[in-house]
Design an enzyme around this catalytic site. Structure first.
Site, mmCIF file in Angstrom:
data_model
loop_
_atom_site.group_PDB
_atom_site.id
_atom_site.type_symbol
_atom_site.label_atom_id
_atom_site.label_comp_id
_atom_site.label_asym_id
_atom_site.label_seq_id
_atom_site.Cartn_x
_atom_site.Cartn_y
_atom_site.Cartn_z
ATOM 1 N N PHE A 152 5.829 0.594 30.522
ATOM 2 C CA PHE A 152 5.980 0.218 31.336
ATOM 3 C C PHE A 152 6.894 -0.035 31.679
ATOM 4 O O PHE A 152 7.808 -0.552 32.628
ATOM 5 C CB PHE A 152 4.900 0.178 32.722
ATOM 6 C CG PHE A 152 3.122 0.202 31.851
ATOM 7 C CD1 PHE A 152 3.178 1.622 32.781
ATOM 8 C CD2 PHE A 152 2.631 0.319 31.308
ATOM 9 C CE1 PHE A 152 2.707 2.456 32.836
ATOM 10 C CE2 PHE A 152 1.355 0.385 30.730
ATOM 11 C CZ PHE A 152 1.228 1.723 32.064
ATOM 12 N N PHE A 251 10.781 1.426 45.183
ATOM 13 C CA PHE A 251 11.557 2.142 44.800
ATOM 14 C C PHE A 251 11.524 3.609 46.614
ATOM 15 O O PHE A 251 11.068 4.856 46.239
ATOM 16 C CB PHE A 251 9.643 3.947 44.303
ATOM 17 C CG PHE A 251 10.293 3.764 42.799
ATOM 18 C CD1 PHE A 251 10.779 4.259 41.837
ATOM 19 C CD2 PHE A 251 9.764 1.939 42.613
ATOM 20 C CE1 PHE A 251 10.749 3.727 40.800
ATOM 21 C CE2 PHE A 251 9.904 1.293 40.719
ATOM 22 C CZ PHE A 251 10.766 2.472 39.891
ATOM 23 N N CYS A 262 12.939 9.353 31.734
ATOM 24 C CA CYS A 262 11.373 9.525 32.223
ATOM 25 C C CYS A 262 10.767 10.510 33.215
ATOM 26 O O CYS A 262 10.440 11.451 32.989
ATOM 27 C CB CYS A 262 10.677 7.675 32.214
ATOM 28 S SG CYS A 262 10.447 7.343 30.457
#
Ligand code: NAD
Length: 432
Positions: A152, A251, A262
């Site tokens: 991650f 985000f 990704c």
């Protein structure tokens, strides 16, 4: 513990350095002999904040080694981590598994004592089963388990994220394998949330997380479009939304679209897997299409400011897909710059870290500058495409004096809008 890592890219290398720093004996394997020669000579092949210092330290203590030999890295290892690429298949856009399958097949013959083969690469659900079958076929006597260990880390923060991960997810189908991974991550026990789940759940968690974040970015970009039409300011809207703990502030930065190695490929792979399993995932499909259009819209916005100028000169600040990295894979900047070139613009660009990697992709189609002021000379518009902190410090008075026309399209809302206006710029941000 003795650890072999296959693939020394943006995931494998920081993981190798991190595990060596924790005291493990790590051998990083890559079939790219140029990369291995560079690493063996004490030089890094990628840029990551804080990587160099730990790399040098662990090479010196001989806890960290590099080789092209699978045998050398795998034989006698307690854990073999697969960290090779899973790029989109050129035709179907599903995850291309050729690197995974060849790594699994190659490592099989060197498994001697019990070994855990852990997949850090992002792989479709069910890949653990495929790896198991491949290894058993190639080496019927191998004593091993396959574990899913999704990564991650955020590029640009890879070292930080290695030592302070939000969570560690382990997909293991039996206790023995689980205990080996627990031992490997012992320094994190009690400090970091560790989630042990079924291997297929773990493989899915990675795609589900990346697709969700991509949708969040797509959502805030659409909301920015709405703000532009209504007189609201997306920065204020995002701030207000982010204060809700159910939503969170991350985000929610509007911009030129998501990129990197990704999100684009993982959303496409997820959409492919959903289709294959007869599940209609409309949100993911909308994010993929919206993101494609986003980059086009940004290029159009930049070109609009110079539509009356023949052979416009465009100054670009930012080539990497985000700050803190030299990675230009699927960078919105690459698509936007390519579109600008196609429309006949002259581009001169600067990025604090990504000039080399951008040059591999764009070659001599654009000019490259040595600092952030050089592209501005006689430019007709400045396009800010990556959110490097350095760009915030741009002296707008000096910028105005250098440029032929005072236009700014700030695709990251990085510059001070009021200051830009006070310096006579036609300033356009995103969603405000
Ligand atoms: P990368 O392309 O930077 O590195 C992959 C490396 O593997 C290359 O150096 C390549 O030469 C090597 N390789 C490929 N096949 C090999 C083989 N058979 N034997 C030896 N070496 C081999 O890729 P990356 O960005 O490090 O990503 C690796 C995986 O991790 C991908 O599945 C990606 O989706 C996932 N991931 C990436 C990130 C990220 O931020 N980059 C984050 C989380 C997960």
């Amino acid at each position: 513990m003795k650890v072999g890592i296959i693939g020394t890219g943006y995931v494998g290398l920081p993981t190798g350095v991190g595990l060596a720093e924790l005291g493990n004996e790590v051998t990083c394997i890559d079939y790219d002999s140029k990369k291995i020669e560079t690493l063996q000579s004490g030089k890094l092949t990628i840029y990551e904040d804080g990587l160099e210092e730990l790399f040098c330290k662990n090479v010196e203590t001989k806890r960290l080694k590099f080789t092209t030999s699978m045998k050398e890295g795998v034989m006698g290892a307690d854990v073999v981590i697969i960290a090779v690429g899973t790029p989109p298949h050129p035709v179907t856009k599903e995850a291309d598994m050729k690197y995974i399958y060849s790594a699994a097949t190659e490592l099989a013959e060197y498994l001697t004592d019990y070994t855990v083969v852990a997949t850090k690469s992002t792989v479709p659900v069910g890949t653990g089963d495929d790896i198991e079958t491949l290894i058993s076929k190639k080496n019927p006597f191998a004593n091993f388990d396959v574990v899913s260990l999704p990564e991650f880390l955020r590029e640009g923060y890879a070292i930080h994220d290695f030592f302070e991960p939000d969570r560690i997810v382990v997909g293991a189908n039996n206790e023995r394998a689980k205990n080996v991974i627990k031992e490997l991550y012992k320094p994190f026990v009690g400090k970091t949330k560790m989630l042990f789940v079924k291997r297929r759940s773990s493989e899915t968690i990675k795609y589900a997380s990346n697709a969700f974040l991509a949708i969040k970015i797509h959502y805030i970009n659409e909301m920015a479009n709405f703000c532009e039409k209504t007189g609201a300011d997306i920065m204020e809207v995002a701030q207000g939304m982010g204060l809700d703990s159910r939503i969170g502030p991350k985000f929610l930065n509007p911009g030129p679209g998501y990129g990197g190695s990704c999100f684009p490929k993982d959303t496409m792979a997820m959409a492919f897997m959903a289709h294959k399993n007869d599940v209609d995932m409309t949100l993911i499909k909308a994010a993929i299409e919206g993101n494609r259009q986003r980059k086009k819209q940004m290029a159009e916005r930049i070109l609009e400011t110079v539509k009356d100028i023949e052979n416009p000169k465009i100054a670009v600040l930012g080539l990497a897909f985000k700050n803190g990295t030299d990675d230009c894979r699927e960078s919105p900047s690459m698509d936007i710059v390519s579109e600008l070139i196609n429309q006949g613009a002259d581009i001169i660009a600067y990025d604090p870290k990504a000039m080399r990697t951008a040059c591999i992709r764009l070659g001599n189609k654009i000019q490259y500058a040595d600092n952030m002021y050089q592209p501005l000379k006689d430019a007709d518009v400045l396009a800010v495409l990556t959110e490097w902190d350095d760009f915030r410090k741009l002296d707008l008075h000096q910028a105005g004096q250098l440029m032929r026309h005072k236009n700014i399209v700030d695709c990251r809302n990085l510059l001070d809008k009021e200051e830009a206006k006070a310096n006579g710029f036609n300033y356009q941000g995103i969603g405000r």
